[in-house]
Design a protein around this motif. Structure first.
Motif, PDB file in Angstrom:
ATOM      1  N   ALA A 260       0.839  -1.195  -0.034  1.00  0.00           N
ATOM      2  CA  ALA A 260      -0.066   0.020   0.084  1.00  0.00           C
ATOM      3  C   ALA A 260       0.908   1.175   0.172  1.00  0.00           C
ATOM      4  O   ALA A 260       0.559   2.060  -0.778  1.00  0.00           O
ATOM      5  CB  ALA A 260      -0.853   0.048   1.143  1.00  0.00           C
ATOM      6  N   TYR A 261       1.949   1.187   0.794  1.00  0.00           N
ATOM      7  CA  TYR A 261       2.895   2.345   0.856  1.00  0.00           C
ATOM      8  C   TYR A 261       3.368   2.703  -0.502  1.00  0.00           C
ATOM      9  O   TYR A 261       3.601   3.669  -0.841  1.00  0.00           O
ATOM     10  CB  TYR A 261       3.979   2.097   1.752  1.00  0.00           C
ATOM     11  N   ARG A 262       3.976   1.683  -1.257  1.00  0.00           N
ATOM     12  CA  ARG A 262       4.566   1.824  -2.499  1.00  0.00           C
ATOM     13  C   ARG A 262       3.770   2.104  -3.721  1.00  0.00           C
ATOM     14  O   ARG A 262       4.208   2.913  -4.392  1.00  0.00           O
ATOM     15  CB  ARG A 262       5.230   0.196  -2.792  1.00  0.00           C
ATOM     16  N   ILE A 263       2.348   1.849  -3.459  1.00  0.00           N
ATOM     17  CA  ILE A 263       1.426   2.204  -4.435  1.00  0.00           C
ATOM     18  C   ILE A 263       1.126   3.515  -4.239  1.00  0.00           C
ATOM     19  O   ILE A 263       1.275   4.513  -5.394  1.00  0.00           O
ATOM     20  CB  ILE A 263       0.371   1.383  -4.041  1.00  0.00           C
ATOM     21  N   VAL A 264       0.976   4.077  -2.963  1.00  0.00           N
ATOM     22  CA  VAL A 264       1.074   5.711  -2.622  1.00  0.00           C
ATOM     23  C   VAL A 264       2.201   6.337  -3.263  1.00  0.00           C
ATOM     24  O   VAL A 264       2.145   7.540  -3.877  1.00  0.00           O
ATOM     25  CB  VAL A 264       0.825   5.904  -1.535  1.00  0.00           C
ATOM     26  N   GLN A 265       3.404   5.819  -2.955  1.00  0.00           N
ATOM     27  CA  GLN A 265       4.429   6.337  -3.391  1.00  0.00           C
ATOM     28  C   GLN A 265       4.490   6.521  -4.918  1.00  0.00           C
ATOM     29  O   GLN A 265       5.081   7.518  -5.424  1.00  0.00           O
ATOM     30  CB  GLN A 265       5.636   5.605  -2.574  1.00  0.00           C
ATOM     31  N   GLU A 266       4.407   5.608  -5.657  1.00  0.00           N
ATOM     32  CA  GLU A 266       4.539   5.566  -7.182  1.00  0.00           C
ATOM     33  C   GLU A 266       3.496   6.706  -7.581  1.00  0.00           C
ATOM     34  O   GLU A 266       3.633   7.262  -8.515  1.00  0.00           O
ATOM     35  CB  GLU A 266       4.130   4.138  -7.732  1.00  0.00           C
ATOM     36  N   ALA A 267       2.287   6.580  -7.170  1.00  0.00           N
ATOM     37  CA  ALA A 267       1.184   7.555  -7.580  1.00  0.00           C
ATOM     38  C   ALA A 267       1.573   8.995  -7.192  1.00  0.00           C
ATOM     39  O   ALA A 267       1.366   9.859  -8.106  1.00  0.00           O
ATOM     40  CB  ALA A 267      -0.265   7.397  -6.899  1.00  0.00           C
ATOM     41  N   LEU A 268       2.148   9.300  -6.146  1.00  0.00           N
ATOM     42  CA  LEU A 268       2.598  10.645  -5.823  1.00  0.00           C
ATOM     43  C   LEU A 268       3.864  10.895  -6.968  1.00  0.00           C
ATOM     44  O   LEU A 268       3.761  12.077  -7.306  1.00  0.00           O
ATOM     45  CB  LEU A 268       3.094  10.810  -4.487  1.00  0.00           C
ATOM     46  N   THR A 269       4.479   9.917  -7.182  1.00  0.00           N
ATOM     47  CA  THR A 269       5.766  10.192  -8.063  1.00  0.00           C
ATOM     48  C   THR A 269       5.182  10.646  -9.519  1.00  0.00           C
ATOM     49  O   THR A 269       5.609  11.730 -10.098  1.00  0.00           O
ATOM     50  CB  THR A 269       6.760   9.150  -8.212  1.00  0.00           C
ATOM     51  N   GLY A 315       4.135  -2.166 -12.160  1.00  0.00           N
ATOM     52  CA  GLY A 315       4.409  -2.593 -10.947  1.00  0.00           C
ATOM     53  C   GLY A 315       3.431  -2.527  -9.787  1.00  0.00           C
ATOM     54  O   GLY A 315       3.114  -3.447  -9.207  1.00  0.00           O
ATOM     55  N   MET A 316       2.383  -1.569 -10.028  1.00  0.00           N
ATOM     56  CA  MET A 316       1.205  -1.504  -9.093  1.00  0.00           C
ATOM     57  C   MET A 316       0.462  -2.687  -9.363  1.00  0.00           C
ATOM     58  O   MET A 316       0.079  -3.248  -8.257  1.00  0.00           O
ATOM     59  CB  MET A 316       0.452  -0.122  -9.506  1.00  0.00           C
ATOM     60  N   ARG A 317      -0.055  -3.077 -10.664  1.00  0.00           N
ATOM     61  CA  ARG A 317      -0.731  -4.067 -10.819  1.00  0.00           C
ATOM     62  C   ARG A 317      -0.129  -5.362 -10.457  1.00  0.00           C
ATOM     63  O   ARG A 317      -0.811  -6.260  -9.810  1.00  0.00           O
ATOM     64  CB  ARG A 317      -0.952  -4.173 -12.350  1.00  0.00           C
TER      65      ARG A 317
END
Length: 356
Positions: A260-269, A315-317
Motif C-alpha cells: 500500500a505504501y509503495r502504491i501511494v509512493q508511485e502514484a505521488l511520483t 508494478g502497481m498491478r
C-alpha cells in the motif's frame, strides 16, 4: 537362484560400473546355459529350458542401465543383450522350446527396458519440475526487487530533480529557499541510500545464508504509517498532499502495509512528474475486510506512464495481483487522474473445534 545370488553380490559393481556388471551377468548366465545339463536323460530338454531362466538376472542389470546411464550406452547394452540371448536360445533351444524361450526372453527384455525408461522419465520429469520451480522463483524475486528499486528510487529521484531545479533558479535571488531545496535534496538522498542499503544487505545475507544472529540490524520497511512523511517530502517538491484516513487504524500484515505504501509512493511520483498540478489527495481506508488507498489529482489526467514510458502502473498491478487485490488507474471524467487499490486481508486460520 545362483544367478540371482550372483547379481546380489555384484550390487556394488552395478552401481559403480553398470556396463561391466552387465558383461559379467551375460557371461555367467551364458555359462549356465552352455554348461553341462543337469543329471537325468529324461529331462534333458526341460533342463535346457530351465537353464534359460538365468537370463532374467541380465534383464535386471539391463533395466538399471536404461534407467541411469546415457542413452547411447543404453542402446548398445540393449542391442548386445538381445543379440547374445537370442543367439544362445537359437543354438541351444529345440522344437517348441525355441519359440517359447524366445518369446519369454523378448518379453523379459521388453519389461526391463520399459521399467528402466519409466524410471528415467520420472527422474527427468522431477528434475525438470525442480528446475522450473527454481526459475520461476528467481523470476519472481527479480520482479520483486525491480518493483522495490523502481518505487523507491523513482520517487526520490523525481523529488531531487525538482528541488535541484528550484535551487538552481533561486540560488542568486533567494538564498534561503535555495538552502531549503538543498536540505530537501540531502534528506531525500539519505533516505534513498538507506533504502538501497537495506535492500542490498538483505540480498547479500540471503545469498550467504546468514543466520538471524549474524544479520545486521536493518531499518523496518515503510508502511501506511509513513504516508504522512511521504506527503511532506512530496510537498517539498511542490505538490501539496492532503492525507485522509478513515476506519479503525490497526496493524495490517507487513506485505499489505508495504505494498500500500509503495502504491501511494508511485502514484505521488507520477503526480509530481506528469500531472502538472500543485495538489492531490490521498485517502486511506482501513476497511474491515480490505484496506484500500486512493490517490486523486486534478492535473492533466494522463501520467504518461504507459508501457512505452515506464513501469510504475505495471508494478502497481503486479503488487496488487500478488495479494489477490484489485487496482483501477486512469483519467477521471471531470479531469485529473485517479488510482485506487484494494488489498484484501488474508482469511484468518481457524482452529477446528470437535463437537462434543
Amino acid at each position: 537362484m545362483g544367478a540371482l545370488l550372483a547379481v546380489s553380490l555384484l550390487a556394488g559393481v552395478v552401481r559403480r560400473m553398470p556396463l561391466l556388471a552387465l558383461a559379467m551377468a551375460l557371461f555367467g548366465s551364458t555359462a549356465v546355459v552352455v554348461g553341462p545339463p543337469s543329471s537325468g536323460h529324461e529331462s534333458l530338454a526341460a533342463s535346457y529350458q530351465g537353464q534359460f531362466l538365468s537370463y532374467p538376472a541380465v534383464d535386471l542389470v539391463l533395466g538399471f542401465i536404461v534407467a541411469t546411464c546415457a542413452r547411447r550406452a543404453s542402446i548398445v547394452a540393449v542391442a548386445v543383450s538381445v543379440a547374445v540371448q537370442l543367439l544362445v536360445i537359437g543354438v541351444f533351444a529345440h522344437g517348441d522350446g525355441l519359440t517359447v524361450n524366445a518369446v519369454i526372453a523378448f518379453l523379459a527384455l521388453a519389461t526391463s527396458c520399459m521399467a528402466g525408461l519409466l524410471s528415467r522419465e520420472r527422474r527427468e520429469h522431477a528434475v525438470a519440475l525442480r528446475s522450473q520451480e527454481v526459475a520461476e522463483a528467481v523470476t519472481a524475486e527479480r520482479l520483486r526487487i525491480a518493483r522495490e528499486l523502481h518505487d523507491m528510487v523513482a520517487h526520490s529521484i523525481g523529488i531531487i530533480a525538482i528541488q535541484a531545479g528550484v535551487g538552481s533558479r533561486v540560488i542568486q535571488t533567494q538564498p534561503a529557499q535555495a538552502r531549503e531545496a538543498l536540505r530537501a535534496i540531502e534528506v531525500t538522498s539519505r533516505e534513498t541510500l538507506s533504502g538501497l542499503r537495506r535492500t542490498l544487505v538483505s540480498l547479500r545475507q540471503a545469498d550467504r545464508g546468514a543466520t538471524a544472529s549474524e544479520q545486521s540490524p536493518l531499518a523496518p520497511s515503510p508502511g501506511l504509517a509513513d504516508v504522512e512523511r511521504l506527503a511532506a517530502a512530496t510537498a517539498g517538491a511542490g505538490v501539496r498532499v492532503d492525507v485522509r484516513c478513515s476506519g479503525e487504524q490497526r496493524p495490517v500484515p507487513a506485505d499489505i502495509d508495504l505494498s500500500a505504501y509503495r502504491i501511494v509512493q508511485e502514484a505521488l511520483t507520477n503526480v509530481v512528474r506528469h500531472a502538472g498540478t500543485g495538489r492531490c489527495r490521498v485517502a486511506i481506508d482501513y476497511g474491515d475486510e480490505e484496506p484500500s488507498v486512493e490517490i486523486v489529482d486534478d492535473g492533466r489526467g494522463d501520467t504518461g506512464n504507459g508501457s512505452a514510458h515506464g513501469f510504475g502502473i505495471i508494478g502497481m498491478r503486479e503488487r496488487v495481483g500478488l495479494l489477490g487485490g484489485r487496482l483501477s488507474a486512469g483519467p477521471r471524467p471531470e479531469g485529473g487522474f485517479r488510482v485506487e487499490a484494494r488489498l484484501p486481508m488474508p482469511a484468518p486460520v481457524g482452529v477446528p473445534v470437535e463437537a462434543r
